[in-house]
Design a protein around this motif. Structure first.
Motif, short mmCIF file in Angstrom:
data_model
loop_
_atom_site.label_atom_id
_atom_site.label_comp_id
_atom_site.label_asym_id
_atom_site.label_seq_id
_atom_site.Cartn_x
_atom_site.Cartn_y
_atom_site.Cartn_z
N THR A 28 105.57 5.66 74.13
CA THR A 28 104.21 5.99 74.55
C THR A 28 103.48 6.75 73.45
OG1 THR A 28 104.97 6.13 76.84
CG2 THR A 28 102.81 7.05 76.35
N PHE A 29 104.19 7.70 72.82
CA PHE A 29 103.61 8.47 71.72
C PHE A 29 103.26 7.55 70.55
CE2 PHE A 29 104.25 10.65 67.65
CZ PHE A 29 103.34 11.68 67.75
N PHE A 30 104.19 6.70 70.17
CA PHE A 30 104.00 5.80 69.03
C PHE A 30 102.83 4.84 69.27
CE2 PHE A 30 105.04 1.74 66.88
CZ PHE A 30 104.99 2.17 65.56
N GLU A 31 102.76 4.25 70.44
CA GLU A 31 101.67 3.33 70.74
C GLU A 31 100.33 4.07 70.80
OE1 GLU A 31 102.67 1.18 74.28
OE2 GLU A 31 104.19 -0.06 73.26
N GLY A 32 100.36 5.31 71.31
CA GLY A 32 99.14 6.11 71.34
C GLY A 32 98.65 6.45 69.95
N VAL A 33 99.58 6.75 69.04
CA VAL A 33 99.22 7.06 67.65
C VAL A 33 98.52 5.87 67.00
CG1 VAL A 33 100.21 7.40 65.35
CG2 VAL A 33 100.95 8.85 67.24
N ILE A 34 99.08 4.68 67.17
CA ILE A 34 98.49 3.48 66.57
C ILE A 34 97.11 3.19 67.17
CG2 ILE A 34 98.72 0.99 66.28
CD1 ILE A 34 101.73 1.37 66.21
N ALA A 35 97.03 3.21 68.50
CA ALA A 35 95.77 2.89 69.18
C ALA A 35 94.70 3.93 68.88
CB ALA A 35 96.00 2.78 70.69
N GLY A 36 95.07 5.21 68.89
CA GLY A 36 94.12 6.28 68.62
C GLY A 36 93.62 6.26 67.19
N GLY A 37 94.52 6.02 66.24
CA GLY A 37 94.11 5.94 64.84
C GLY A 37 93.15 4.80 64.59
N ALA A 38 93.44 3.63 65.16
CA ALA A 38 92.56 2.47 65.00
C ALA A 38 91.19 2.73 65.60
CB ALA A 38 93.20 1.24 65.65
N ALA A 39 91.16 3.26 66.82
CA ALA A 39 89.88 3.52 67.49
C ALA A 39 89.06 4.56 66.75
CB ALA A 39 90.14 3.96 68.93
N GLY A 40 89.71 5.63 66.29
CA GLY A 40 89.00 6.70 65.61
C GLY A 40 88.35 6.25 64.31
N VAL A 41 89.08 5.47 63.52
CA VAL A 41 88.56 5.00 62.23
C VAL A 41 87.38 4.04 62.43
CG1 VAL A 41 89.09 3.56 60.22
CG2 VAL A 41 90.67 5.35 60.92
N VAL A 42 87.50 3.13 63.38
CA VAL A 42 86.42 2.16 63.64
C VAL A 42 85.15 2.88 64.05
CG1 VAL A 42 85.64 0.30 65.15
CG2 VAL A 42 87.96 0.25 64.21
N VAL A 43 85.27 3.84 64.96
CA VAL A 43 84.09 4.59 65.44
C VAL A 43 83.46 5.38 64.31
CG1 VAL A 43 83.33 6.47 66.92
CG2 VAL A 43 84.84 4.73 67.83
N GLU A 44 84.27 6.11 63.57
CA GLU A 44 83.73 6.98 62.51
C GLU A 44 83.00 6.16 61.44
OE1 GLU A 44 83.03 10.90 61.40
OE2 GLU A 44 84.00 10.07 63.17
N ALA A 45 83.59 5.07 61.03
CA ALA A 45 82.97 4.24 59.99
C ALA A 45 81.67 3.62 60.48
CB ALA A 45 83.95 3.15 59.56
N ALA A 46 81.64 3.22 61.75
CA ALA A 46 80.47 2.53 62.28
C ALA A 46 79.29 3.48 62.53
CB ALA A 46 80.83 1.80 63.57
N LEU A 47 79.57 4.71 62.94
CA LEU A 47 78.50 5.59 63.43
C LEU A 47 78.28 6.84 62.58
CD1 LEU A 47 79.30 5.40 67.25
CD2 LEU A 47 77.71 4.02 65.92
#
Length: 302
Positions: A28-47
């Motif tokens: 759960t931790f590992f999948e959260g790390v991957i999903a959170g990192g992907a979501a955070g980078v996409v949002v930050e770059a876009a906005l």
């Protein structure tokens, strides 16, 4: 009938972890790390440009005008902090949430989501505060590169300069994380119960947008205080959170505490849409790699 009501209650609370399979913290931790990192980078770059405008609006005193040039100033350095921060946040939030949902009574699922948001926010604050300080100093033109910003802040203000406004950051971000994720999770639970099916990506994005915009509006005064404390540098214009509030209200009026609310609500609303849309999509893709027998792979992530 009794069994039917119990099943319906379980479905609404959406806390079932699946009796067939024990809770796997590391997965759960590992999948959260991957999903959170992907979501955070996409949002930050876009906005990022909207965030820059918001910061400059909050930084300007009185009725001064802001500069609309170099709206991507500091993006690269910020991504270097956003990636591990977002990854760690979701990595901590997901297992904490699921463990609390297993511990709390089903009618207190909101408390579990709120508490998990606080825990995740605190765990990442040691990364997010220096990242935020460097980003905001670059957004208002104090520095031209992240390495120079870090070096000069430490040389002039000491290592503690990288954690200026830490208390105000916690004051803003812990409630923000907790409220946003709690609203998002609870809306998803209610929507799924009404629709009697799992949500698709556009629906997750819409719910995320609403949760983000509402939370962004509520926490704008805390964000203004945090911005002023973080960008003051060695000038020490404000002695602390209370003095910052009193000075702003006395010199600029109470409305100054809502500076930047429009771009903030827009930024976080759109950001919430993108973040939660990418987050749920990534979590689902990861879950499909390890499908649980006799169980919908999406259920265990609610």
């Amino acid at each position: 009938m009794r069994n039917s009501l119990l099943e319906r209650k379980k479905s609404f609370a959406s806390v079932s972890m699946g009796e067939e399979k024990p809770f796997d913290f590391f997965r759960t931790f590992f999948e959260g790390v991957i999903a959170g990192g992907a979501a955070g980078v996409v949002v930050e770059a876009a906005l990022y440009p909207i965030d820059t405008i918001k910061t400059r609006l909050q930084a300007v005193h009185g009725g001064g005008k802001i500069d609309l040039k170099d709206l991507y100033s500091g993006l690269t350095g910020n991504l270097a902090g956003v990636l591990p921060a977002s990854a760690l946040f979701v990595g901590v939030y997901e297992p904490t949430k699921q463990k609390l949902l297993m511990t709390f009574p089903e009618n207190l699922s909101a408390a579990a989501h709120f508490t998990a948001g606080v825990v995740g926010g605190f765990a990442t604050s040691f990364i997010r505060v220096p990242t935020e300080i460097v980003k905001q100093r670059m957004q208002i033109g104090q520095f031209t590169s992240a390495p120079d910003a870090v070096r000069l802040i430490i040389s002039k203000e000491g290592f503690k300069g990288l954690y200026a406004g830490y208390g105000s950051f916690l004051l803003r971000d812990l409630p923000f994380d907790a409220i946003q994720f709690c609203i998002y999770e609870q809306l998803r639970i209610g929507y799924k119960a009404a629709a009697k099916r799992d949500l698709n990506d556009p629906e997750n994005a819409i719910i995320g947008a609403f949760a983000g915009a509402l939370t962004g509006a509520i926490t704008t005064p805390l964000d203004v205080i945090k911005t002023r404390l973080m960008i003051q540098g060695s000038a020490n214009q404000y002695k602390g959170i209370l003095d910052c509030v009193q000075t702003i209200v006395r010199k600029e009026g109470p409305s100054a505490l809502l500076k930047g609310i429009e771009p903030r609500v827009l930024w976080i609303g759109i950001g919430g849409s993108i973040f939660f849309g990418v987050l749920e999509s990534t979590k689902r893709l990861l879950a499909q790699r390890h499908p649980a027998p006799h169980q919908d792979s999406n259920t265990k992530h609610d």
